[in-house]
Scaffold this active site. Structure first.
Site, PDB file in Angstrom:
ATOM      1  N   ASP A  67      45.562  33.586  44.150  1.00  7.57           N
ATOM      2  CA  ASP A  67      45.898  33.026  42.792  1.00  7.57           C
ATOM      3  C   ASP A  67      46.768  31.965  42.909  1.00  7.57           C
ATOM      4  OD1 ASP A  67      47.583  34.309  39.882  1.00  7.57           O
ATOM      5  OD2 ASP A  67      46.237  32.530  40.283  1.00  7.57           O
TER       6      ASP A  67
ATOM      7  N   ASP B 107      43.855  26.218  39.328  1.00 11.08           N
ATOM      8  CA  ASP B 107      44.160  27.317  39.526  1.00 11.08           C
ATOM      9  C   ASP B 107      43.004  28.464  39.813  1.00 11.08           C
ATOM     10  OD1 ASP B 107      45.568  29.866  36.824  1.00 11.08           O
ATOM     11  OD2 ASP B 107      44.915  30.078  38.946  1.00 11.08           O
TER      12      ASP B 107
HETATM   13  C1  0GQ Z   1      54.825  34.093  36.605  1.00  7.20           C
HETATM   14  C2  0GQ Z   1      53.780  34.262  35.836  1.00  7.20           C
HETATM   15  C3  0GQ Z   1      52.479  33.486  36.268  1.00  7.20           C
HETATM   16  C4  0GQ Z   1      53.051  32.003  36.563  1.00  7.20           C
HETATM   17  C5  0GQ Z   1      51.405  33.350  35.314  1.00  7.20           C
HETATM   18  N1  0GQ Z   1      50.293  32.814  35.764  1.00  7.20           N
HETATM   19  C6  0GQ Z   1      49.136  32.799  35.076  1.00  7.20           C
HETATM   20  O1  0GQ Z   1      48.783  33.582  33.929  1.00  7.20           O
HETATM   21  C7  0GQ Z   1      48.030  32.317  35.662  1.00  7.20           C
HETATM   22  C8  0GQ Z   1      47.267  33.175  36.623  1.00  7.20           C
HETATM   23  O2  0GQ Z   1      46.231  32.183  37.389  1.00  7.20           O
HETATM   24  C9  0GQ Z   1      46.275  34.255  35.801  1.00  7.20           C
HETATM   25  C10 0GQ Z   1      45.733  35.034  37.171  1.00  7.20           C
HETATM   26  C11 0GQ Z   1      44.929  36.216  36.791  1.00  7.20           C
HETATM   27  C12 0GQ Z   1      45.457  37.076  35.951  1.00  7.20           C
HETATM   28  C13 0GQ Z   1      44.443  38.391  35.297  1.00  7.20           C
HETATM   29  C14 0GQ Z   1      43.942  39.016  36.854  1.00  7.20           C
HETATM   30  C15 0GQ Z   1      43.319  37.823  37.582  1.00  7.20           C
HETATM   31  C16 0GQ Z   1      44.207  36.756  37.783  1.00  7.20           C
HETATM   32  N2  0GQ Z   1      45.415  33.432  35.098  1.00  7.20           N
HETATM   33  C17 0GQ Z   1      45.112  33.835  33.930  1.00  7.20           C
HETATM   34  O3  0GQ Z   1      45.657  34.672  33.221  1.00  7.20           O
HETATM   35  C18 0GQ Z   1      44.127  32.926  33.190  1.00  7.20           C
HETATM   36  C19 0GQ Z   1      43.681  33.698  32.130  1.00  7.20           C
HETATM   37  N3  0GQ Z   1      42.643  34.612  32.516  1.00  7.20           N
HETATM   38  C20 0GQ Z   1      41.406  34.748  33.063  1.00  7.20           C
HETATM   39  O4  0GQ Z   1      40.954  33.506  33.435  1.00  7.20           O
HETATM   40  C21 0GQ Z   1      40.810  35.776  33.505  1.00  7.20           C
HETATM   41  C22 0GQ Z   1      40.883  36.086  35.001  1.00  7.20           C
HETATM   42  C23 0GQ Z   1      40.464  37.487  35.352  1.00  7.20           C
HETATM   43  C24 0GQ Z   1      39.450  37.667  36.489  1.00  7.20           C
HETATM   44  C25 0GQ Z   1      39.060  38.774  36.616  1.00  7.20           C
HETATM   45  C26 0GQ Z   1      39.305  39.903  36.116  1.00  7.20           C
HETATM   46  C27 0GQ Z   1      40.312  39.705  34.977  1.00  7.20           C
HETATM   47  C28 0GQ Z   1      40.910  38.646  34.648  1.00  7.20           C
HETATM   48  N4  0GQ Z   1      39.512  35.830  33.148  1.00  7.20           N
HETATM   49  C29 0GQ Z   1      39.090  36.670  32.167  1.00  7.20           C
HETATM   50  O5  0GQ Z   1      39.684  37.402  31.693  1.00  7.20           O
HETATM   51  N5  0GQ Z   1      37.475  36.474  31.896  1.00  7.20           N
HETATM   52  C30 0GQ Z   1      36.842  37.302  30.736  1.00  7.20           C
HETATM   53  C31 0GQ Z   1      36.659  36.866  29.656  1.00  7.20           C
HETATM   54  C32 0GQ Z   1      35.591  35.331  30.134  1.00  7.20           C
HETATM   55  N6  0GQ Z   1      35.262  34.595  28.788  1.00  7.20           N
HETATM   56  C33 0GQ Z   1      36.219  34.496  30.986  1.00  7.20           C
HETATM   57  C34 0GQ Z   1      36.502  35.290  32.188  1.00  7.20           C
HETATM   58  C35 0GQ Z   1      51.677  32.678  33.695  1.00  7.20           C
HETATM   59  O6  0GQ Z   1      51.611  31.425  33.665  1.00  7.20           O
HETATM   60  N7  0GQ Z   1      52.444  33.736  33.024  1.00  7.20           N
HETATM   61  C36 0GQ Z   1      53.012  33.058  31.910  1.00  7.20           C
HETATM   62  C37 0GQ Z   1      52.212  33.793  30.488  1.00  7.20           C
HETATM   63  C38 0GQ Z   1      52.733  35.027  30.089  1.00  7.20           C
HETATM   64  N8  0GQ Z   1      52.111  35.481  29.192  1.00  7.20           N
HETATM   65  C39 0GQ Z   1      51.223  34.800  28.391  1.00  7.20           C
HETATM   66  C40 0GQ Z   1      50.447  35.424  27.382  1.00  7.20           C
HETATM   67  N9  0GQ Z   1      50.716  33.623  28.965  1.00  7.20           N
HETATM   68  C41 0GQ Z   1      51.289  33.058  29.944  1.00  7.20           C
HETATM   69  N10 0GQ Z   1      50.950  32.111  30.755  1.00  7.20           N
END
Ligand code: 0GQ
Length: 330
Positions: free
Chosen positions: A35, A219
């Site tokens: 990631d 990302d």
């Molecule tokens: C140190 C924290 C770190 C930098 C954190 N980084 C991220 O969130 C970006 C990171 O790339 C994460 C990494 C994911 C996390 C879930 C598990 C798989 C990896 N990306 C996301 O959260 C983007 C949104 N989610 C997604 O894109 C997930 C990824 C996923 C894949 C497979 C299974 C489950 C989830 N996709 C879905 O949920 N999908 C289902 C729905 C469909 N329509 C699209 C695909 C952050 O910004 N957090 C701050 C944050 C906190 N709280 C909130 C509410 N927002 C925030 N941005």
């Protein structure tokens, strides 16, 4: 040194990709979601309550002769989709595709949110963002890439994700066989810790290219592409029956609708996302309504070039000083 490992889609819509890694002595193999949008390396472990584990592989530090607890260190992370996890920290031998780091911080989960429990194909995450984003306290830890960087032939990793096929993460080298033409490099803003770059504009289908700066993050951990509303509405205006559904949380359209391609610019280079990547998935199995792979970023506060865009290119994450990001056709 160099390393190379497969990036395998975990389902039939490429929601995410996992890559095999080995941890400890003797080696324990887990499948992790690499990631570039975060910087924690965490795994399901022997510390994860059994009620929260549903078939995931786990790392058991007490079965590794080289594991050492990082006394008094904890971590807690929340992702953009609201999923979260937290726990304690060990250091241990860690290998990805033949590339080893001796004392890698491995964050063991003592708690994971329900979406992680239900995602049975993901045994944890390997963050490839900048180490400033690491959540370990009181001393934040370095990513696998930052630990490996000094021993790499070149301080880079490359991402070659594919639609419904295994791609690769390469470390320390740029494989000329994986791309065509030139690689276009642009600057990266490392604040607050994502791989943030500025795209030079976009075009919908065969329409004219609109030159404008679109700053966003590359990302691998985000499934879709999230861009400014004006761009997204311009796209779906070309899709018959498309609506922005509050119910489904984004643009949906009849799966039978013809979709234009989406082209984005990096410098003078142009990358076209095929329609098939944007017809992301039926909103439910068998439904004739499809969810778009291009969605609005309003409300996110950030534009995200996720897997739907990354699949259309060969991307070089250059960890030199200053870091840059390179995009090439393939
Ligand atoms: C140190 C924290 C770190 C930098 C954190 N980084 C991220 O969130 C970006 C990171 O790339 C994460 C990494 C994911 C996390 C879930 C598990 C798989 C990896 N990306 C996301 O959260 C983007 C949104 N989610 C997604 O894109 C997930 C990824 C996923 C894949 C497979 C299974 C489950 C989830 N996709 C879905 O949920 N999908 C289902 C729905 C469909 N329509 C699209 C695909 C952050 O910004 N957090 C701050 C944050 C906190 N709280 C909130 C509410 N927002 C925030 N941005």
């Amino acid at each position: 040194d160099t390393g190379s490992a497969a990036a395998v889609p975990i389902d039939d819509v490429d929601i995410a990709y996992v890559t095999p890694v080995t941890i400890g002595t003797p080696p324990q193999t887990l499948q992790l979601d690499f990631d570039t949008g975060s910087s924690d390396l965490w795994v399901f472990s022997s510390h994860t309550p059994a009620s929260q584990v549903r078939g995931q592989e786990i790392y058991s530090p007490n079965k590794s002769s080289t594991a050492k607890l990082l006394e008094g260190h904890t971590w807690s992370i929340t992702y953009g989709d609201g999923s979260a996890s937290r726990g304690n920290v060990y250091v241990d031998n860690f290998t990805v595709g033949g590339l080893s780091v001796a004392q890698q911080a491995v964050q063991t989960a003592q708690q994971v949110s329900s979406s992680f429990t239900s995602e049975t194909n993901i045994d944890g995450l390997l963050g490839l963002g900048f180490s400033t984003l690491n959540t370990v306290s009181p001393k934040s830890q370095l990513t696998f890439f930052d630990n490996a960087k000094a021993s790499l032939d070149s301080p880079v990793f490359t991402v070659d994700l594919k639609a419904q096929a295994a791609g690769t993460y390469d470390f320390g080298f740029i494989d000329k066989a994986k791309y065509t033409g030139e690689i276009t490099y642009v600057p990266v803003n490392t604040n607050p810790g994502y791989w943030t770059f500025t795209s030079s504009g976009y075009a919908v289908g065969s329409g004219s290219f609109s030159s404008q700066s679109i700053t966003g993050i590359a990302d691998t951990g985000t499934s879709l592409v999230y861009l400014p509303t004006a761009i997204v509405t311009a796209y779906y205006r070309q899709v018959s029956g498309a609506t922005n559904s509050r119910n489904y949380g984004g643009y949906v359209f009849p799966c039978s609708s013809a979709l234009p391609t989406f082209t984005f610019g990096v410098g003078d280079a142009r990358f076209t996302i095929p329609s098939s990547y944007i017809s992301y998935s039926p909103i439910a199995p068998g439904s004739s309504t499809c969810f778009g792979g291009l969605q609005s970023s309003s409300g996110l506060g950030i534009n995200i070039w996720g897997d739907v865009a990354l699949k259309a290119a060969f991307v070089v994450f250059n960890g030199a000083n200053p870091p840059t990001i390179g995009w090439a056709k393939k």
